[in-house]
Design a protein around this motif. Structure first.
Motif, short mmCIF file in Angstrom:
data_model
loop_
_atom_site.label_atom_id
_atom_site.label_comp_id
_atom_site.label_asym_id
_atom_site.label_seq_id
_atom_site.Cartn_x
_atom_site.Cartn_y
_atom_site.Cartn_z
N GLN A 145 -7.17 0.51 -0.86
CA GLN A 145 -7.45 -0.69 -0.06
C GLN A 145 -8.59 -0.39 0.92
OE1 GLN A 145 -4.02 -2.23 2.05
NE2 GLN A 145 -5.15 -3.94 2.93
N ASP A 152 -5.33 -1.53 -5.17
CA ASP A 152 -4.82 -2.07 -3.92
C ASP A 152 -5.87 -2.95 -3.25
OD1 ASP A 152 -3.44 -2.61 -1.61
OD2 ASP A 152 -3.13 -0.51 -1.03
N GLU A 153 -5.71 -4.24 -3.37
CA GLU A 153 -6.63 -5.22 -2.78
C GLU A 153 -8.08 -4.92 -3.11
OE1 GLU A 153 -5.99 -6.71 1.10
OE2 GLU A 153 -3.84 -6.27 1.06
N SER A 185 0.84 -1.21 0.00
CA SER A 185 0.00 0.00 0.00
C SER A 185 0.87 1.25 0.00
CB SER A 185 -0.92 0.02 1.22
OG SER A 185 -1.85 -1.03 1.13
MG LIG Z 1 -1.96 -2.83 2.01
#
Ligand SMILES: [Mg+2]
Ligand SMILES: Nc1ncnc2c1ncn2[C@@H]1O[C@H](COP(=O)(O)OP(=O)(O)OP(=O)(O)O)[C@@H](O)[C@H]1O
Lengths: 359, 247
Positions: free
Chosen positions: B85, B170-171, B41
């Motif tokens: 995220q 991000d995710e 991240s």
């Molecule tokens: Mg992360």
């Protein structure tokens, strides 16, 4: 002229805890300015233009508003305003077009009294705007009969000087008072309000948005007195302070012993655009009845950095992102204005202030 | 398109990225996997220009220009999109207002005309529909009260409307149910799988990579890329774990 300032109460008295009384004398002593122009909003109804506290008849239309001799009240600010002022009185079931009042000051000090008296079930809307310089002091006495409804919107747009407002209102049975204030000029200000819920089931919404920058100070002290059962009061105030400015808000609710089923809400929130700014919040409850619902919240914070970055990462420049977030912060307090034209004007004033402050 | 060389970055004086190298060409999808706390991240935030993430060494060039010279909003206008995220809640600001401001600010930055309210709404509604998000949600405040999966889907609606050149996601797959995972995967392919675009997919799981087939897979551990390979590396990681594969 400015010896008038001297008989104001000392700052040691609790209600004047944050009061910047020196500002009054300083405001009155400012050099006079040319009369600023100000347009009325595009609304039907009465239009009153006061220049330095005196009605400019040529540029006003009174409709159902009268000029008359009015008394002040026992408050230091209210007392000073006694004399010729404007009066809106509606008979039972009366409905008036919106009343617009523009207060223009060119300097020095002026004091003006007013009254709004609505008989049972009457409905009125009053919009006031302050522009110019100097010290403007207004006292407004409001009396609402059974079931009467009043929507009041007041904006303080003076670029400099001081505006002080003393408000005394009595709200009758099932009557409703909604008042929204916007402080979006460069002036100092002081709003002192004493609201009495005099009839059963009275309703009050009283709040607004105070925006300060530079060395500016705005203060507001509101006291709602629930004297009868089943009343509801909401005080929603939002303060935004930048630079070294200061906003102080004191909101009190008193509930008398027999004022059961009172619903009192105070929501006071401050936003600091700079760490050098100050927001003082003081919610206060004095409850003598046992079956009441009173909620109060008071928080002061800064803009959410995560939200700022999120917006920037989507392409919104920082200053614009700050303006959007700040605008969202004050939105609660302005959206109570029922009249769309008035609300749009107030929102535009708030936007203009934000754009300038966040340059 | 993107070239990261010897990137060192720190947060609050703590060094997180420790000499990271990565090149992404147009038309490619790169997946980045790695243990919790490895700095994935952080890499996304550094690319986005988040305040507090200080680059102490190294360089990032995007389309030949020094990305680190640009303000976050200028990076967005240059075509960089960061899918968060943890998407941020913004009370009092509707999705419509937020996204329209964003799109028009970017268009302005590129010298394009702003979209009118009507044009924008049409675009946003179409995109919401494609991602199976109720158009009513566009009126709600940004992410406020959205479930974890709804927030991620909202990120993809934003990406679809903004139509970036390069996306760091991000995710984006975490928090999505099985159907949503497919919808989001299809969305990424539809919006980003183009010869002039590229994607950096940060993920912990193979599942998303079944839909969005990566051209390269990298392991990010302790602030560096410790291993790179093709799509098969993700499978190997899932079988054997980071400790085995990328020690
Ligand atoms: Mg992360
Ligand atoms: N403000 C901070 N101060 C110090 N350390 C921080 C700060 N913010 C993050 N970190 C640390 O930076 C490291 C990298 O965090 P990052 O969020 O980039 O990890 P990640 O690879 O994305 O992990 P995950 O897979 O759990 O999402 C972590 O050890 C984290 O604790």
């Amino acid at each position: 002229m400015s010896d008038a300032v001297l008989d104001l109460p000392s700052t040691r008295e609790e209600a004047w805890r944050w009061a910047d009384l020196g500002g009054l004398a300083a405001a009155a002593a400012l050099a006079p300015v040319a009369e600023p122009t100000h347009e009325f909003l595009d609304l039907p109804g009465a239009r009153l233009l006061f220049v330095d506290g005196v009605l400019d008849e040529g540029r006003s239309r009174l409709c159902n508003v009268r000029l008359t001799t009015l008394e002040g009240d026992d408050h230091a600010l209210g007392r000073r305003a006694a004399g010729t002022g404007w009066s809106l009185r509606l008979d039972a079931q009366g409905v008036a077009d919106p009343v617009q009042i523009v207060h223009v000051a060119t300097g020095g000090e002026n004091h003006l009294a007013s009254e709004i008296v609505l008989a049972d079930d009457a409905v009125a809307e009053v919009v006031e705007t302050f522009v110019g310089a100097g010290w403007q002091n207004c006292f407004t006495r409001t009396r609402l009969g059974k079931g009467a409804r009043l929507m009041r919107s007041v904006r303080l747009l003076q670029p400099a000087g001081f505006v002080s407002l003393r408000e005394a209102a009595e709200i009758g049975e099932a009557a409703s008072l909604v008042a929204v204030f916007l402080g979006a000029g460069g002036q100092g200000s002081r709003i002192d309000a004493q609201l009495v819920m005099a009839g059963e089931g009275a309703f009050v919404e009283y709040g607004g948005t105070l925006l300060t920058s530079a060395e500016q100070k705005q203060e507001c002290a509101v006291r709602v007195n629930h004297a009868q059962p089943n009343g509801a009061s909401r005080q929603v105030w939002r303060a935004v302070a930048s630079d070294r400015s200061q906003v102080s808000l004191a909101a009190a609710v008193d509930v008398a012993r027999h004022a059961q089923k009172t619903d009192g809400e105070q929501s006071l929130r401050g936003l600091l655009l700079h760490r050098t700014a100050t927001v003082n919040l003081k919610p206060e409850l004095e409850i003598f009845a046992d079956d009441v619902k009173c909620a109060h919240g008071a928080t002061v914070g800064e803009l959410d950095n995560r939200a700022l970055f999120y917006m920037q990462s989507r392409g919104i420049p920082k200053a614009r992102a700050q303006a959007i977030l700040t605008r969202a912060f004050v939105a609660d307090a302005l959206e109570r204005i029922g009249d769309e034209t008035v609300r749009a004007a107030f929102e535009a004033d708030a936007d203009a202030w934000l754009d300038a402050a966040l340059q | 398109m993107l070239k990261i060389e010897n990137l060192h970055a720190e947060i609050d004086g703590k060094t997180i990225l420790k000499g990271l190298n990565l090149s992404v060409n147009a038309g490619e999808v790169h997946a980045i996997m790695g243990p919790n706390g490895a700095g994935k991240s952080t890499l996304g935030y550094v690319l986005g220009g988040r305040p507090g993430y200080e680059v102490t060494e190294g360089s990032i060039t995007f389309d030949g220009q020094d990305l680190l010279e640009l303000e976050p909003h200028q990076r967005a206008a240059a075509g960089v999109f960061l899918g968060f995220q943890y998407p941020v809640e913004i009370p009092g600001v509707s999705n419509v207002q937020f996204l329209r401001e964003a799109l028009n600010a970017q268009r302005g930055g590129r010298g394009e005309k702003p979209l009118s309210g009507g044009e924008f709404l049409k675009l946003a509604r179409e995109e919401a529909k494609k991602l199976d998000m109720d158009a009513e949600m566009l009126k709600r405040p940004v992410n406020v009260g959205f479930s974890g999966g709804e927030k991620k889907r909202n990120e993809m609606v934003q990406m679809g409307v903004i139509d970036p050149k390069f996306a760091i996601l991000d995710e984006t797959d975490s928090g999505l149910d099985i159907d949503a995972l497919r919808i989001v995967g299809d969305g990424i392919n539809r919006i980003m799988r183009k010869p002039d675009k590229a994607v950096l997919l940060i993920t912990h799981y193979q599942r998303l990579l079944d839909y969005v087939k990566p051209d390269f897979v990298h392991v990010l551990a302790d602030g560096r890329i410790t291993r790179s390979g093709g799509a098969e590396l993700a499978h190997q990681l899932e079988r054997e774990g980071y400790a085995e594969v990328a020690a």
